[in-house]
Design an enzyme around this catalytic site. Structure first.
Site, PDB file in Angstrom:
ATOM      1  N   LYS A   1      -8.600  -1.760   5.728  1.00  0.00           N
ATOM      2  CA  LYS A   1      -8.610  -2.483   4.247  1.00  0.00           C
ATOM      3  C   LYS A   1      -7.569  -3.456   4.062  1.00  0.00           C
ATOM      4  O   LYS A   1      -8.000  -4.348   3.516  1.00  0.00           O
ATOM      5  CB  LYS A   1      -8.857  -1.176   3.060  1.00  0.00           C
ATOM      6  CG  LYS A   1      -9.756  -0.293   3.105  1.00  0.00           C
ATOM      7  CD  LYS A   1      -9.710   0.685   2.046  1.00  0.00           C
ATOM      8  CE  LYS A   1      -8.895   2.060   2.274  1.00  0.00           C
ATOM      9  NZ  LYS A   1      -9.517   2.922   3.358  1.00  0.00           N
TER      10      LYS A   1
ATOM     11  N   HIS B   1       0.734  -1.213   0.043  1.00  0.00           N
ATOM     12  CA  HIS B   1      -0.097  -0.039  -0.178  1.00  0.00           C
ATOM     13  C   HIS B   1       0.871   1.246   0.042  1.00  0.00           C
ATOM     14  O   HIS B   1       1.937   1.150   0.716  1.00  0.00           O
ATOM     15  CB  HIS B   1      -1.027  -0.043   1.343  1.00  0.00           C
ATOM     16  CG  HIS B   1      -1.652   1.209   1.295  1.00  0.00           C
ATOM     17  ND1 HIS B   1      -2.957   1.424   0.310  1.00  0.00           N
ATOM     18  CD2 HIS B   1      -1.551   2.609   1.895  1.00  0.00           C
ATOM     19  CE1 HIS B   1      -3.382   2.687   0.890  1.00  0.00           C
ATOM     20  NE2 HIS B   1      -2.469   3.144   1.726  1.00  0.00           N
TER      21      HIS B   1
ATOM     22  N   ASP C   1     -15.833   2.128   6.794  1.00  0.00           N
ATOM     23  CA  ASP C   1     -14.680   3.304   6.191  1.00  0.00           C
ATOM     24  C   ASP C   1     -15.324   4.185   5.396  1.00  0.00           C
ATOM     25  O   ASP C   1     -14.951   5.575   5.661  1.00  0.00           O
ATOM     26  CB  ASP C   1     -13.641   2.548   5.968  1.00  0.00           C
ATOM     27  CG  ASP C   1     -12.392   3.665   5.679  1.00  0.00           C
ATOM     28  OD1 ASP C   1     -12.079   4.569   6.534  1.00  0.00           O
ATOM     29  OD2 ASP C   1     -11.997   3.621   4.388  1.00  0.00           O
TER      30      ASP C   1
ATOM     31  N   SER D   1      -8.167   3.756   8.901  1.00  0.00           N
ATOM     32  CA  SER D   1      -8.800   3.465   7.527  1.00  0.00           C
ATOM     33  C   SER D   1      -7.698   2.659   6.665  1.00  0.00           C
ATOM     34  O   SER D   1      -8.417   1.844   5.820  1.00  0.00           O
ATOM     35  CB  SER D   1      -8.820   4.845   6.794  1.00  0.00           C
ATOM     36  OG  SER D   1      -9.299   5.010   5.637  1.00  0.00           O
TER      37      SER D   1
END
Length: 437
Positions: free
Chosen positions: A190, A85, A164, A186
């Site tokens: 995920k 990410h 979220d 947040s």
């Protein structure tokens, strides 16, 4: 009764008291169910923003958000599942290089991505610039593809972490977006919901980053790593420079082209180095390399030998894309205009305002301000110089890749984005810190 219980939780956080995991879970569950009102959730967000959340509260919030929707079951995938990410930046096409590179090294890259809200599209938008590329994959198809090719990147569905999305809509209009615990929860909700064993985080800092302050970026990195580890995942975060765009291409199709060049071993030094750094950490965490030195050597070999490029071609074909783009980049969407932005003087580029470059790309149509907006995959900005480059007066600093939309605005933004001076600048490290605990 529910109103009174929600009131008590809001008051408790407003007064600076610590909330229990049960209270946080109850509040989020009832909010998703529609039993806690938006105005109460907004009040709680403001209390959390002003009073803060400690590590335990942030983990509880992350887990409550992750549980609010579907949990992606990756148990059918054989091998170590790796996810990556980035907190976002200008010209960040890292996934397009890193995913096939890791898959070629034996990792299983099973990634769910979103669409971009910002200067350019997200990873999904960039992949959809490839003719025919499908990002809407059924779960069984997603798992089967990872088992077969080692890599799949699919669009995140609305069923993943719905809490979220609801909370972010409130944060966006209540000035509570820039809370480090809320950001960390947040992001990591995920990641946890998507089921990977290994998570590599790229936390950007600088003029083109969401976290422009370096100290705040370090704090966010530490908190996200702590959340991941407490949830039983293997996690590392790199704090990386986004004071200038990553690579030279800023857009969608043009970033796909640059990713392909990088997989051919001829990419920009900063993009290549970042992928090698992130990839080496991922292989070590996944037990696929004994140490960083051997991991990096393995990844460099995969780039030089063409194996990573072959994996990219295989990945594109598996998701319905036209693999000919690897050898024929002109098959990607092309902008009809290529307009130079010229240097006003001779000297060295000492600064590039990455945010201004990103805003120029968005003005052309490469990004979106609202989720429902479309983007133009052909337009963008192609830099011809980076920080430290020597340029002559009248030499192109960048090219605007455009149709008709936003050309004047992009020209104005880019004219002010570059600072050219007599003396070369001091260099900044690409990787500012590695956070492992």
């Amino acid at each position: 009764m529910i109103f009174l219980e929600a009131y008590a939780i809001i008051r408790k956080k407003r007064d600076g008291e610590r909330l229990s995991p049960e209270e946080i879970s109850w509040f989020i569950d009832r909010y998703v169910a529609g039993e806690v009102a938006d105005y109460q959730a907004a009040a709680w967000l403001m209390a959390a923003y002003l009073r803060g959340l400690d590590a335990g509260e942030t983990l509880a919030l992350t887990e409550a958000l992750a549980r609010s929707g579907e949990q992606v079951d990756l148990s059918g995938i054989r091998g170590v599942k790796v996810d990556k990410h980035s907190t976002g930046g200008v010209g960040d096409k890292t996934t397009l290089v890193l995913a096939p590179l890791l898959a070629a090294a034996g990792a299983k890259v099973a990634k769910m991505s979103g669409r971009g809200l910002g200067h350019t599209g997200g990873t999904i938008d960039k992949l959809e610039a490839i003719p025919g590329f499908r990002t809407a994959l059924e779960r069984e198809e997603f798992v089967a593809q990872v088992n077969r090719t080692g890599v799949a990147v699919a669009a995140q569905t609305e069923k993943i972490v719905p809490a979220d999305r609801k909370l972010y809509a409130l944060r966006d209009v209540t000035a509570t977006v820039d809370s480090i615990p809320l950001i960390a929860a947040s992001v990591m909700a995920k990641k946890l919901a998507c089921g990977a064993d290994v998570i590599v985080l790229d936390v950007k800092t600088g003029s083109g980053a969401f976290m422009q302050d370096a100290a705040a970026a370090h704090e966010l990195a530490r908190l996200m790593v702590a959340i991941g580890k407490r949830a039983g995942r293997r996690v590392v975060a790199l704090v990386t420079d986004m004071d200038q765009p990553l690579g030279y291409a800023v857009g969608n199709a043009v970033e796909v082209t640059e990713a392909i060049v990088t997989l051919k071993g001829r990419g920009p030094l900063d993009l290549t180095e970042l992928c090698l750094e992130l990839g080496s950490r991922a292989l070590c965490l996944g037990g696929l390399a004994a140490n960083l030195k051997t991991a990096r050597a393995r990844l460099e070999e995969l780039l030089l030998s063409g194996q990573a490029l072959r994996k990219f071609r295989e990945w594109v074909a598996a998701q319905g894309g036209d693999p000919r783009v690897v050898d024929e980049p002109e098959l990607l969407p092309q902008a009809p205009q290529k307009i130079p932005v010229l240097s006003p003087r001779a000297g060295y580029v000492v600064q590039i305002n990455a945010l201004a470059v990103g805003e120029a790309a968005r003005a052309l149509g490469a990004g979106r301000r609202r989720k429902e907006e479309g983007i133009d995959p052909a337009v963008g900005v192609l830099l011809m110089a980076k920080t430290g480059s020597r340029v002559e007066a009248g030499e192109p600093l960048a090219y605007i890749l455009a149709r008709e939309k936003g050309v004047a605005e992009a020209q104005e933004l880019l004219a002010g984005a570059f600072t050219v001076a007599v003396n070369p600048p001091k260099t900044r490290p690409l990787v500012g810190a590695v956070v492992e605990k």
